[in-house]
Design an enzyme around this catalytic site. Structure first.
Site, PDB file in Angstrom:
ATOM      1  N   GLU A   1       0.832  -1.207   0.000  1.00  0.00           N
ATOM      2  CA  GLU A   1       0.000   0.000   0.000  1.00  0.00           C
ATOM      3  C   GLU A   1       0.870   1.262   0.000  1.00  0.00           C
ATOM      4  OE1 GLU A   1      -4.260  -1.463   1.735  1.00  0.00           O
ATOM      5  OE2 GLU A   1      -2.893  -0.570   3.202  1.00  0.00           O
TER       6      GLU A   1
ATOM      7  N   GLU B   1      -5.950  -7.214  -1.758  1.00  0.00           N
ATOM      8  CA  GLU B   1      -6.626  -7.177  -0.467  1.00  0.00           C
ATOM      9  C   GLU B   1      -8.092  -6.809  -0.664  1.00  0.00           C
ATOM     10  OE1 GLU B   1      -4.966  -4.873   2.705  1.00  0.00           O
ATOM     11  OE2 GLU B   1      -2.893  -5.337   2.138  1.00  0.00           O
TER      12      GLU B   1
END
Length: 680
Positions: free
Chosen positions: A475, A577
């Site tokens: 991320e 995710e």
């Protein structure tokens, strides 16, 4: 051998039949048994344990070995017998029953085995003396004290008819309490965690079964001799180690394969039928193409060979394979279609710690098993594992990832390795350097990224579990390794990411490198980020996204962004995710992150709502034009409410706040969403 009754007797005829049967088994000679489990057998320890002056006349090595062996064959697990000093590195589980005499060299061998990822179960009165019958120094069990993470303060032999029960619930197979005899010990943990206590007897309230995480493996200790429940205890060890067993076979049947032959031994008093065996019976020449019936108390040996139907199917499959090989030269984007996703995955980074702390996983029917095998059987085909550099709890390290990767690849699943380049969580709000890298000048920091990435991936390759995909950073909306790698200075961001890319490709050119951002519905973010990546020469193969519908925008915005970036940058996309709650209830005393009864409109926090949202995300990925939607990973599918397995690796008291979004329910069973994803 001629009995006193002469040749006109049943004993004589049985011996003649046995000789004829042994001749028919000549084809087995030289064949090998493949076993994932080994039992330790040491003649010197056997003799030493049974000398007259031992603490109890009921301490018998052979009886303990027989008990473990029977429990294992009833679990349909094939077993090898090994000496404690032998090379045991190839076994998932090694069982050492009452190894009273243990040399220093053998003890070190067992220690290395566990540190390297093995699972060792030791039973009571072990590691007491060396080869000279001299007691090992220090508290018992001297030779195994550090390995087991405990010491023994006192031995308590039980009287002939005395029994003790264990805490922790009944035997899962019979529903009866777990009862033991012969022996109990006053165990003091020194790093080991308690699995079951003694409920009564001289050691009531003290550990009877313990588990100790050491290196990449686990050492278990059993301080008594169960009369009931030994299979249940062994099943927990086997599940933890990822040892799969066939389902549906009666527990009176012993099944062993050796050198192209399958041995079926019926220990019961009723006939048993075994499905899926094709070949010719060695003893009577009968062809079996399906079920084989073994009479009570009998042995059947089948020389396995495919049935005519299987042969035809193999020809059909070979033809199909040749056709697919020919089609493989067509570019992937020309093969777009509505078929199953290439990647139907799950992140299970917390699994190793969960298992070490007693986490249990069951399939949809309630049968306990290996979580990875349950995911695979449901149709999932990829696993994601994160890597931290030096975390406080010792999990998600290189050695831990190596151990789980072996299990993943043994199931034929793909592997995505997620490098956080941190000692703890890395996400859009924090990208902390590992403590060991904190003071490094930038060029040395770049080299540390390369070296760490190469080290982990090279170790995976060396053990035959090469990573299929790799994330360099997690991320990384704002860059990585702040402040040096912040994308306020794109040149630094590029240098660090390219160091990870180059290391991955140096290990395996076929490994695909993923760049991963959060906020999967924010097209402005993705265009800004990947336009800059292109301008600064950042190398990558796949665009990875996080998409949580309750945080990252509508499914329509997510779909528009996914389609746009795949087309704009010409790269495949994968959701690394995603998740959705199946309940609002809590299971570990730590408030859940998502508590709304309907965190996205129209999708309630129920098993059905979870299934529907994850199916929608999967269908959006599958609809990406030109076949560029690879698939998705549910995040932390196995992070159930196990005490001690919390968010903070430095705080064992923390909970995880995520158990209501796992793919296993609070009854440990696989939720419907698992099979829904497996079919996508």
């Amino acid at each position: 051998m001629v009995p006193h009754a002469g040749t006109d007797s049943e004993q004589w005829r049985e011996v003649v039949r046995l000789g004829a049967d042994l001749r028919r088994l000549a084809g087995v000679r030289g064949g090998r048994v493949r076993a994932e489990v080994a039992l330790v057998w040491d003649w010197e320890s056997y003799w030493a344990l049974e000398l007259d002056w031992r603490p109890s006349v009921d301490l018998t090595f052979r009886e303990r070995v027989d008990a473990f062996y029977e429990a294992l064959w009833r679990e349909h697990v094939t077993v090898d017998f090994v000496h404690p000093s032998a090379d045991i590195s190839g076994y998932r589980v090694v069982v050492a029953p009452s190894s009273y005499l243990l040399t220093e060299a053998s003890a070190k061998n067992l220690h290395r085995y566990v540190e390297s990822g093995g699972n060792l179960l030791v039973s009571y009165f072990s590691g007491i003396v060396d080869e000279h019958d001299t007691i090992h120094p220090g508290a018992h069990p001297g030779a195994l004290r550090e390995l087991l993470g405990l010491s023994i303060e006192e031995f308590h032999p039980l009287r002939e008819h005395e029994t003790v029960t264990l805490t922790g619930g009944p035997d899962a197979l019979t529903g009866a309490p777990i009862v033991a005899r012969v022996w109990s010990e006053r165990v003091r943990p020194a790093g080991a965690v308690t699995v079951r206590d003694f409920a009564e007897g001289p050691d009531a309230g003290h550990p009877a079964v313990t588990r100790h995480a050491l290196g990449a493996g686990t050492a278990w200790y059993l301080a008594t001799a169960p009369v009931t429940g030994l299979r249940d205890l062994l099943a927990q060890v086997l599940d933890h180690a990822g040892v799969s067993r066939p389902h549906g076979l009666p527990d009176t049947l012993e099944l062993v394969r050796r050198g192209g032959h399958v041995f079926l031994i019926n220990h019961g008093d009723q006939p048993v039928t075994v499905e899926g065996v094709s070949g010719v019976s060695v003893f009577d020449g009968v062809r079996h193409d399906g079920p084989v019936t073994v009479p009570a108390g009998a042995v059947t040996v089948v020389a396995e060979s495919p049935s005519p139907r299987e042969t035809r199917m193999k020809r059909i499959l070979l033809t199909a394979l040749l056709l697919l090989t020919a089609l493989a030269v067509v570019p992937a984007h020309a093969q777009a279609g509505p078929g199953r996703l290439q990647i139907r995955g799950a992140d299970v980074s917390s699994l190793a710690k969960s298992e070490a702390l007693g986490g249990v996983y069951r399939d949809a029917r309630g049968r306990r098993g290996d979580a990875l095998a349950i995911l695979s059987q449901a149709g999932l085909n990829y696993i994601r594992l994160k890597v931290w550099v030096n975390p406080a709890d010792g999990y998600n390290t290189k050695s831990r990832v190596l151990a789980v990767a072996r299990r993943v690849k043994a199931l034929g699943m793909g592997l995505l390795v997620d490098f956080h380049y941190s000692d703890t969580w890395a996400d859009p709000g924090k990208q902390y350097k590992p403590a060991a890298w904190e003071a490094l000048p930038f060029e040395q920091l770049r080299q540390a990224v390369y070296d760490h990435t190469y080290d982990v991936l090279d170790a995976l390759r060396d053990q035959g579990t090469t990573a299929d995909m790799v994330q360099v950073g997690n991320e990384i909306n704002g860059g990585l390794l702040w402040p040096d790698g912040s994308n306020s200075t794109w040149a630094n961001t590029a240098a660090l990411l390219n160091a990870g890319y180059d290391a991955a490709k140096a290990v395996s050119g076929s490994t695909r490198v993923v760049l991963h951002l959060a906020n999967g519905g924010d097209n402005g973010l993705y265009r800004w980020w990947f336009d800059n990546a292109g301008a600064h020469g950042i190398r990558y193969d796949v665009i990875g996204l996080s998409y949580y519908s309750y945080w990252h925008g509508t499914p329509e915005a997510f779909q528009a962004n996914l389609n746009d970036v795949a087309s704009r940058y010409g790269k495949p996309v994968v959701v690394v995710e995603t998740a959705y709650p199946f309940t609002t209830a809590d299971d570990d005393g730590w408030e859940n992150i998502i508590t709304s009864a309907e965190s996205y409109p129209g999708y309630p926090a129920t098993p059905q709502g979870q299934s529907a949202m994850l199916a929608r995300v999967a269908d959006i990925v599958r609809a990406v034009p030109n076949g560029l939607g690879l698939g998705l990973f549910t995040w932390e599918a196995t992070w159930t409410g196990v005490r001690g397995n919390g968010w903070d690796p430095a705080d064992p008291s923390s909970g995880n706040g995520w158990e209501n979004q796992a793919l296993f329910g609070y009854d440990d069973r696989a939720l419907p969403a698992m099979s829904v994803l497996g079919r996508r």
